[in-house]
Scaffold this motif. Structure first.
Motif, PDB file in Angstrom:
ATOM      1  N   ALA A 126      -7.184  67.338  26.968  1.00  0.00           N
ATOM      2  CA  ALA A 126      -6.852  67.505  25.542  1.00  0.00           C
ATOM      3  C   ALA A 126      -5.341  67.487  25.332  1.00  0.00           C
ATOM      4  O   ALA A 126      -4.840  66.914  24.357  1.00  0.00           O
ATOM      5  N   ARG A 127      -4.613  68.106  26.264  1.00  0.00           N
ATOM      6  CA  ARG A 127      -3.147  68.158  26.124  1.00  0.00           C
ATOM      7  C   ARG A 127      -2.579  66.735  26.059  1.00  0.00           C
ATOM      8  O   ARG A 127      -1.774  66.406  25.187  1.00  0.00           O
ATOM      9  N   PHE A 128      -3.039  65.876  26.984  1.00  0.00           N
ATOM     10  CA  PHE A 128      -2.412  64.557  27.031  1.00  0.00           C
ATOM     11  C   PHE A 128      -3.090  63.537  26.124  1.00  0.00           C
ATOM     12  O   PHE A 128      -2.500  62.504  25.816  1.00  0.00           O
ATOM     13  N   ALA A 129      -4.291  63.866  25.628  1.00  0.00           N
ATOM     14  CA  ALA A 129      -4.860  63.032  24.570  1.00  0.00           C
ATOM     15  C   ALA A 129      -4.127  63.335  23.259  1.00  0.00           C
ATOM     16  O   ALA A 129      -3.792  62.424  22.489  1.00  0.00           O
ATOM     17  N   ALA A 130      -3.848  64.614  23.016  1.00  0.00           N
ATOM     18  CA  ALA A 130      -3.121  64.987  21.794  1.00  0.00           C
ATOM     19  C   ALA A 130      -1.727  64.370  21.793  1.00  0.00           C
ATOM     20  O   ALA A 130      -1.259  63.829  20.774  1.00  0.00           O
ATOM     21  N   PHE A 131      -1.090  64.454  22.946  1.00  0.00           N
ATOM     22  CA  PHE A 131       0.257  63.884  23.094  1.00  0.00           C
ATOM     23  C   PHE A 131       0.219  62.379  22.786  1.00  0.00           C
ATOM     24  O   PHE A 131       1.060  61.849  22.036  1.00  0.00           O
ATOM     25  N   ALA A 132      -0.784  61.706  23.337  1.00  0.00           N
ATOM     26  CA  ALA A 132      -0.911  60.258  23.142  1.00  0.00           C
ATOM     27  C   ALA A 132      -1.248  59.927  21.690  1.00  0.00           C
ATOM     28  O   ALA A 132      -0.720  58.967  21.120  1.00  0.00           O
ATOM     29  N   ARG A 133      -2.118  60.732  21.099  1.00  0.00           N
ATOM     30  CA  ARG A 133      -2.486  60.514  19.692  1.00  0.00           C
ATOM     31  C   ARG A 133      -1.219  60.576  18.803  1.00  0.00           C
ATOM     32  O   ARG A 133      -0.986  59.724  17.954  1.00  0.00           O
ATOM     33  N   ALA A 134      -0.394  61.580  19.092  1.00  0.00           N
ATOM     34  CA  ALA A 134       0.836  61.734  18.298  1.00  0.00           C
ATOM     35  C   ALA A 134       1.800  60.575  18.562  1.00  0.00           C
ATOM     36  O   ALA A 134       2.430  60.050  17.633  1.00  0.00           O
ATOM     37  N   ALA A 135       1.897  60.144  19.811  1.00  0.00           N
ATOM     38  CA  ALA A 135       2.800  59.024  20.127  1.00  0.00           C
ATOM     39  C   ALA A 135       2.316  57.750  19.428  1.00  0.00           C
ATOM     40  O   ALA A 135       3.129  56.964  18.921  1.00  0.00           O
ATOM     41  N   ALA A 136       0.998  57.577  19.383  1.00  0.00           N
ATOM     42  CA  ALA A 136       0.463  56.391  18.698  1.00  0.00           C
ATOM     43  C   ALA A 136       0.769  56.458  17.194  1.00  0.00           C
ATOM     44  O   ALA A 136       1.006  55.430  16.551  1.00  0.00           O
ATOM     45  N   ASP A 137       0.783  57.670  16.648  1.00  0.00           N
ATOM     46  CA  ASP A 137       1.148  57.812  15.233  1.00  0.00           C
ATOM     47  C   ASP A 137       2.612  57.436  15.010  1.00  0.00           C
ATOM     48  O   ASP A 137       2.962  56.789  14.033  1.00  0.00           O
ATOM     49  N   VAL A 138       3.475  57.847  15.939  1.00  0.00           N
ATOM     50  CA  VAL A 138       4.896  57.447  15.829  1.00  0.00           C
ATOM     51  C   VAL A 138       4.986  55.921  15.911  1.00  0.00           C
ATOM     52  O   VAL A 138       5.706  55.281  15.135  1.00  0.00           O
ATOM     53  N   ALA A 139       4.230  55.349  16.851  1.00  0.00           N
ATOM     54  CA  ALA A 139       4.251  53.884  17.014  1.00  0.00           C
ATOM     55  C   ALA A 139       3.828  53.185  15.724  1.00  0.00           C
ATOM     56  O   ALA A 139       4.323  52.113  15.389  1.00  0.00           O
ATOM     57  N   ALA A 140       2.922  53.819  14.982  1.00  0.00           N
ATOM     58  CA  ALA A 140       2.414  53.193  13.751  1.00  0.00           C
ATOM     59  C   ALA A 140       3.338  53.422  12.556  1.00  0.00           C
ATOM     60  O   ALA A 140       3.055  52.949  11.453  1.00  0.00           O
ATOM     61  N   GLY A 141       4.423  54.167  12.765  1.00  0.00           N
ATOM     62  CA  GLY A 141       5.403  54.333  11.689  1.00  0.00           C
ATOM     63  C   GLY A 141       5.236  55.609  10.892  1.00  0.00           C
ATOM     64  O   GLY A 141       5.707  55.690   9.753  1.00  0.00           O
ATOM     65  N   GLU A 142       4.588  56.630  11.461  1.00  0.00           N
ATOM     66  CA  GLU A 142       4.380  57.879  10.716  1.00  0.00           C
ATOM     67  C   GLU A 142       5.676  58.663  10.508  1.00  0.00           C
ATOM     68  O   GLU A 142       5.728  59.577   9.690  1.00  0.00           O
ATOM     69  N   ILE A 143       6.681  58.347  11.293  1.00  0.00           N
ATOM     70  CA  ILE A 143       7.955  59.057  11.109  1.00  0.00           C
ATOM     71  C   ILE A 143       8.820  58.252  10.154  1.00  0.00           C
ATOM     72  O   ILE A 143       9.049  57.066  10.384  1.00  0.00           O
ATOM     73  N   LYS A 144       9.259  58.940   9.131  1.00  0.00           N
ATOM     74  CA  LYS A 144      10.013  58.252   8.075  1.00  0.00           C
ATOM     75  C   LYS A 144      11.285  57.608   8.628  1.00  0.00           C
ATOM     76  O   LYS A 144      12.052  58.252   9.340  1.00  0.00           O
ATOM     77  N   GLY A 145      11.471  56.335   8.330  1.00  0.00           N
ATOM     78  CA  GLY A 145      12.743  55.688   8.660  1.00  0.00           C
ATOM     79  C   GLY A 145      12.852  55.178  10.082  1.00  0.00           C
ATOM     80  O   GLY A 145      13.910  54.700  10.487  1.00  0.00           O
ATOM     81  N   TRP A 146      11.792  55.307  10.861  1.00  0.00           N
ATOM     82  CA  TRP A 146      11.906  54.774  12.224  1.00  0.00           C
ATOM     83  C   TRP A 146      10.570  54.262  12.728  1.00  0.00           C
ATOM     84  O   TRP A 146       9.559  54.967  12.674  1.00  0.00           O
ATOM     85  N   LYS A 147      10.582  53.033  13.230  1.00  0.00           N
ATOM     86  CA  LYS A 147       9.369  52.469  13.817  1.00  0.00           C
ATOM     87  C   LYS A 147       9.785  51.668  15.044  1.00  0.00           C
ATOM     88  O   LYS A 147      10.694  50.838  14.948  1.00  0.00           O
TER      89      LYS A 147
END
Ligand SMILES: Nc1ncnc2c1ncn2[C@@H]1O[C@H](COP(=O)(O)OP(=O)(O)O[C@H]2O[C@H](CO)[C@@H](O)[C@H](O)[C@H]2O)[C@@H](O)[C@H]1O
Length: 481
Positions: free
Chosen positions: A110-131
């Motif tokens: 779960a720890r590293f699935a959660a980590f990966a899920r969040a990284a995939a969200d960053v990859a998809a542009g969830e962080i404002k101003g950076w993709k």
């Protein structure tokens, strides 16, 4: 170009092995190639305590694998970090992967699935101003990032999956699959399914645009059943997307001319100054001061590293006149074997168990040679530190060890190109024979000094390899992978 590096460890923030050295050094090395890296890490307590008022929350989750979480943007020691702050998963005493007793956390899936899920969200542009233009995932702990990207409806950036060690695969029972929240079709042979369970590294290898590992020879080796650890079929199927890029080292952190962990700094011209470091080592490891060749080990004490083979040969090595200083931790039976050898061979063998970064530097700066008898070795970094410090590498001929050391055979010695000693992996006799050869060269002071100087001339920096990563990233972006 913007790259998201995803890894579970990174020097100087959290390190259990060579992975951290690479993820810590590569961003700076890539900067000179016009590549800007943001590094995503779990927000372990060691990182949380370093957050300043300048850090900010870039994304929030109400429930990420069982608790609230956020992604924090921070700049620490010149690194641009994205930290997954998920207290229910990462805020606990112990190590990155388990408790202080060495056992893995039961919820690592779960720890590293959660980590990966969040990284995939960053990859998809969830962080404002950076993709990111490219996502670079390291080892099984980051590998599911690429699976989440693959099954996401949002467009995915091209990706690189780097394997630092195929032996660690992140395999979990099939029962976790529903909790990963991937679509049902992901539980398939070309998805995340692996021998009836879920394989994180396998999923990443399947989903990545390209795969790299950390030396050309290891990349060939892992395509065989002997070294492929069950993944050789998949890797052969992706042979056109598989690249070997040798690791470099951080030559400013590991520099004998400026190293603050040394009693005396030195250069290739002032090798006699190493004697001061050696004296500190002899004292620390309780070894006799009689000018014998001093061999060291800086390693996880495990089967991979051939430490059982070495432990069985200590009496013969000592019998040849060498001394041995061992810094390591790992299997308790192996720790016990080295401790027992130290008490049997008092003054000839010394052991420090545990993890000690400063002592690792001092050993490279004071011992005559570093012994690396690995059964397999994807790249190996300690032989590169050894080259830089004139601490002659004695290595088994496998993986990156084979790619980085020139054996001191007669021809190489007379041509002045030798940088260390190689021997066949998996054999105690071969180790002893190499020690025998080393002692013969060590007796001839001028031959020994030339060997050290030649070792120190080797380019172990990231220059060439960072350029290869940069080219790979650019080719992915331009081919619209
Ligand atoms: N007891 C101790 N105290 C202090 N420092 C210690 C130590 N034990 C080990 N270290 C340090 O940890 C690092 C280990 O580097 P290795 O290349 O042997 O990596 P490792 O096998 O962990 O990782 C995998 O990833 C790396 C990176 O790609 C590959 O080089 C390698 O082949 C692969 O197995 C070195 O910096 C070494 O000095």
């Amino acid at each position: 170009m913007q790259v998201l590096s995803v890894a579970s460890e990174m020097f100087p923030f959290i390190k259990t092995g060579g992975l951290a050295d690479v993820t810590g050094a590569l961003p700076h090395a890539l900067a000179s190639h016009g590549i800007f890296v943001r590094s995503m890490l779990p927000c372990y307590p060691a990182l949380k305590s370093r957050l300043s008022a300048k850090s900010s929350i870039a994304h929030r989750y109400n429930d990420l694998f069982g608790g609230p979480a956020s992604i924090i943007e921070a700049q620490i020691e010149g690194h641009h970090l994205l930290l997954l702050d998920a207290p229910h998963l990462f805020e606990r005493a112990g190590g990155a992967y388990g408790d202080d007793g060495g056992g893995d956390w039961a919820d690592n899936w779960a720890r590293f699935a959660a980590f990966a899920r969040a990284a995939a969200d960053v990859a998809a542009g969830e962080i404002k101003g950076w993709k990111p233009d490219v996502v670079h995932a390291h080892d099984w702990q980051a590998a599911m990032t690429l699976a989440y990207m693959r099954y996401d409806e949002r467009p995915a950036a091209p990706s690189v999956m780097t394997v630092h060690n195929l032996a660690f695969q992140g395999r979990f029972p099939a029962g976790i699959f529903p909790q990963l929240k991937l679509p049902p079709e992901a539980m398939a042979i070309d998805g995340v399914e692996y021998f009836g369970g879920v394989g994180y590294l396998k999923a990443g290898l399947q989903a990545a645009s390209v795969i790299t590992s950390v030396s050309p020879t290891y990349v060939q080796e892992i395509r065989t059943p002997e070294f492929g650890m069950g993944l050789d079929g998949l890797l052969n199927g992706r042979e056109n997307d598989l690249f070997g890029i040798l690791n470099g080292i951080d030559t400013s952190d590991w520099d004998p001319e400026t190293d603050r962990h040394l009693a005396a700094t030195y250069s290739a011209r002032t090798l006699q100054r190493r004697a001061a470091n050696r004296r500190v080592l002899l004292d620390r490891f309780q070894l006799d001061d009689d000018g014998s060749p001093l061999l060291c080990v800086i390693s996880r004490l495990t089967w991979q590293k051939g430490m059982d083979i070495l432990a069985a040969e200590i009496a013969r090595i000592v019998g040849l006149g060498a001394q041995l200083a061992v810094l390591g931790s790992g299997d308790s039976a192996l720790e016990g074997a080295f401790i027992a050898a130290a008490s049997r061979h008092h003054g000839r063998v010394g052991v420090v168990t545990g993890y000690d970064e400063a002592l690792a530097h001092l050993l490279q700066g004071g011992a005559d040679a570093i012994l690396i008898p690995s059964r397999f070795e994807p790249c190996g970094l300690t032989q590169l530190y050894g080259l830089r410090y004139g601490c002659i590498p004695m290595v088994s001929r496998t993986g990156g060890l084979a790619d980085t050391i020139i054996d001191a055979n007669h021809a190489a010695l007379s041509a002045g190109v030798a940088t260390g000693f190689q021997f066949n992996p998996g054999s105690g006799d071969a180790i002893v024979e190499a020690v025998h050869r080393l002692i013969a060269v060590h007796r001839n002071r001028s031959a020994w000094t030339s060997l050290q100087r030649q070792a120190m001339k080797t380019d172990v920096s990231w220059n060439a390899s960072a350029s290869e990563y940069a080219q790979l990233f650019r080719s992915l972006v331009s081919s619209g992978e």
